[in-house]
Design a protein around this motif. Sequence first.
Motif, PDB file in Angstrom:
ATOM      1  N   TRP A   1      50.663 -13.847  44.161  1.00 50.83           N
ATOM      2  CA  TRP A   1      49.928 -13.728  45.422  1.00 50.83           C
ATOM      3  C   TRP A   1      48.724 -14.655  45.525  1.00 50.83           C
ATOM      4  O   TRP A   1      48.119 -15.053  44.534  1.00 50.83           O
ATOM      5  N   THR A   2      48.358 -14.911  46.783  1.00 45.42           N
ATOM      6  CA  THR A   2      47.096 -15.561  47.094  1.00 45.42           C
ATOM      7  C   THR A   2      46.072 -14.482  47.408  1.00 45.42           C
ATOM      8  O   THR A   2      46.352 -13.552  48.173  1.00 45.42           O
TER       9      THR A   2
ATOM     10  N   ASN B   1      39.098 -13.502  36.139  1.00 43.94           N
ATOM     11  CA  ASN B   1      40.217 -12.824  35.476  1.00 43.94           C
ATOM     12  C   ASN B   1      41.474 -12.825  36.335  1.00 43.94           C
ATOM     13  O   ASN B   1      42.594 -12.848  35.806  1.00 43.94           O
ATOM     14  N   LEU B   2      41.306 -12.816  37.645  1.00 45.51           N
ATOM     15  CA  LEU B   2      42.472 -12.905  38.524  1.00 45.51           C
ATOM     16  C   LEU B   2      43.115 -14.287  38.421  1.00 45.51           C
ATOM     17  O   LEU B   2      44.344 -14.410  38.430  1.00 45.51           O
ATOM     18  N   VAL B   3      42.283 -15.322  38.296  1.00 42.89           N
ATOM     19  CA  VAL B   3      42.819 -16.671  38.085  1.00 42.89           C
ATOM     20  C   VAL B   3      43.573 -16.731  36.763  1.00 42.89           C
ATOM     21  O   VAL B   3      44.694 -17.261  36.686  1.00 42.89           O
ATOM     22  N   LYS B   4      42.978 -16.153  35.718  1.00 42.68           N
ATOM     23  CA  LYS B   4      43.634 -16.143  34.402  1.00 42.68           C
ATOM     24  C   LYS B   4      44.980 -15.432  34.443  1.00 42.68           C
ATOM     25  O   LYS B   4      45.906 -15.782  33.705  1.00 42.68           O
TER      26      LYS B   4
ATOM     27  N   ASP C   1      46.424 -17.068  42.795  1.00 39.64           N
ATOM     28  CA  ASP C   1      45.751 -18.153  43.511  1.00 39.64           C
ATOM     29  C   ASP C   1      44.557 -17.524  44.227  1.00 39.64           C
ATOM     30  O   ASP C   1      44.731 -16.742  45.166  1.00 39.64           O
ATOM     31  N   VAL C   2      43.346 -17.836  43.791  1.00 35.57           N
ATOM     32  CA  VAL C   2      42.141 -17.159  44.282  1.00 35.57           C
ATOM     33  C   VAL C   2      41.254 -18.131  45.042  1.00 35.57           C
ATOM     34  O   VAL C   2      40.837 -19.162  44.507  1.00 35.57           O
ATOM     35  N   ALA C   3      40.958 -17.779  46.290  1.00 31.93           N
ATOM     36  CA  ALA C   3      39.995 -18.518  47.101  1.00 31.93           C
ATOM     37  C   ALA C   3      38.750 -17.649  47.230  1.00 31.93           C
ATOM     38  O   ALA C   3      38.825 -16.517  47.718  1.00 31.93           O
ATOM     39  N   GLY C   4      37.599 -18.154  46.781  1.00 34.70           N
ATOM     40  CA  GLY C   4      36.385 -17.358  46.758  1.00 34.70           C
ATOM     41  C   GLY C   4      35.362 -17.802  47.779  1.00 34.70           C
ATOM     42  O   GLY C   4      35.214 -18.988  48.063  1.00 34.70           O
TER      43      GLY C   4
ATOM     44  N   VAL D   1      40.268 -15.789  53.769  1.00 36.61           N
ATOM     45  CA  VAL D   1      41.376 -14.858  54.020  1.00 36.61           C
ATOM     46  C   VAL D   1      42.588 -15.547  54.633  1.00 36.61           C
ATOM     47  O   VAL D   1      43.658 -14.931  54.740  1.00 36.61           O
ATOM     48  N   ARG D   2      42.439 -16.807  55.008  1.00 35.87           N
ATOM     49  CA  ARG D   2      43.554 -17.526  55.631  1.00 35.87           C
ATOM     50  C   ARG D   2      44.702 -17.663  54.630  1.00 35.87           C
ATOM     51  O   ARG D   2      44.553 -18.232  53.552  1.00 35.87           O
ATOM     52  N   GLY D   3      45.853 -17.134  54.968  1.00 36.90           N
ATOM     53  CA  GLY D   3      47.012 -17.213  54.094  1.00 36.90           C
ATOM     54  C   GLY D   3      46.992 -16.258  52.920  1.00 36.90           C
ATOM     55  O   GLY D   3      47.876 -16.314  52.052  1.00 36.90           O
ATOM     56  N   ALA D   4      46.012 -15.359  52.859  1.00 39.63           N
ATOM     57  CA  ALA D   4      45.898 -14.440  51.720  1.00 39.63           C
ATOM     58  C   ALA D   4      46.854 -13.261  51.850  1.00 39.63           C
ATOM     59  O   ALA D   4      47.036 -12.708  52.933  1.00 39.63           O
ATOM     60  N   ASP D   5      47.460 -12.902  50.747  1.00 45.23           N
ATOM     61  CA  ASP D   5      48.238 -11.659  50.684  1.00 45.23           C
ATOM     62  C   ASP D   5      47.322 -10.466  50.488  1.00 45.23           C
ATOM     63  O   ASP D   5      47.593  -9.357  50.953  1.00 45.23           O
ATOM     64  N   VAL D   6      46.231 -10.701  49.736  1.00 40.40           N
ATOM     65  CA  VAL D   6      45.266  -9.648  49.391  1.00 40.40           C
ATOM     66  C   VAL D   6      43.871 -10.189  49.640  1.00 40.40           C
ATOM     67  O   VAL D   6      43.575 -11.344  49.314  1.00 40.40           O
TER      68      VAL D   6
END
Length: 293
Positions: free
Chosen positions: A2-3, A19-22, A26-29, A55-60
């Motif tokens: 997920w993104t 940790n989510l990246v690890k 795919d994390v956009a902050g 949040v664009r294109g994010a699943d979560v």
Amino acid sequence: MWTIGFIGLGVMGAPMADNLVKAGFDVAGHTRRAGGTDRLVAAGGRHADSIADAVRGADVVITMLPDSPDVESVLLGPEGAIRHAAPGTLIIDMSTVAPRTAQRVATAAGAASMQALDAPVSGGERGAIEAVLSIMVGGAAVAFERARPVFEALGTTVVHVGPAGAGQLVKAANQLVVGGTIELVAEAIVLLEASGVDPAPALRVLGGGLAGSTVLDRKGDAMLNRRFEPGFRVDLHHKDLGIVLDAARAAKVAMPVGELVAQLVEAVRDAGYGDLDHGVLLRGVEQLSGRNR
């Protein structure tokens, strides 16, 4: 994988996003602080210029913010995440806020064809860094199951505790116990020192008996050595205890010790220690005992 749009990269949020990246997400902050996404980008995540960009294109979408007004602005405001995220997005607020805020978010998310969970955490900065947080989750069971891979990248104790707002009520109970325990550890240290007993071996013994606790294990040494760099700031614990007392009033529950702990936390905050770790309650005990250092 997920993104994830992650909003709020402070003391807790930054290591959680890492940790989510690890874990392969795919994390956009996004954060208000200048340079606040540098650490995430270095870890392999992405910088987002705005909430809408995050949040664009994010699943979560995950938020980790200081207080209810922040969460309401970021999620429910005219430029908020719920306005810009796509239908079907899972909103997870991991801040510690009032239960009614969690319920408002869940209602707004549902009206926008999204799911929402309130998922506050316990474990402090160390728990966030080591991905061993305790996560208490309120919301629909189906949304909880959907979010499980995210939670398992962040913590080791993950429990669905009830409907929307229940996670925040459990977190309030957590903060009540933590605050009371820190105050008692502080009082024990001051008592031992004033009586001429070395508190270091004393706390080791206490830790192996019924008095042992995670608070004693994680906070005892720093309190002994008067190290109060913020793992969890007094200002935030003061806010959390306000949530506790509001919940107690709403439930018509007496909270005599909780009221006292809230007063002691407020006292050290008023003394100028709001930006320090809540272990600085030790200073309050010293001042009340006339043993200022």
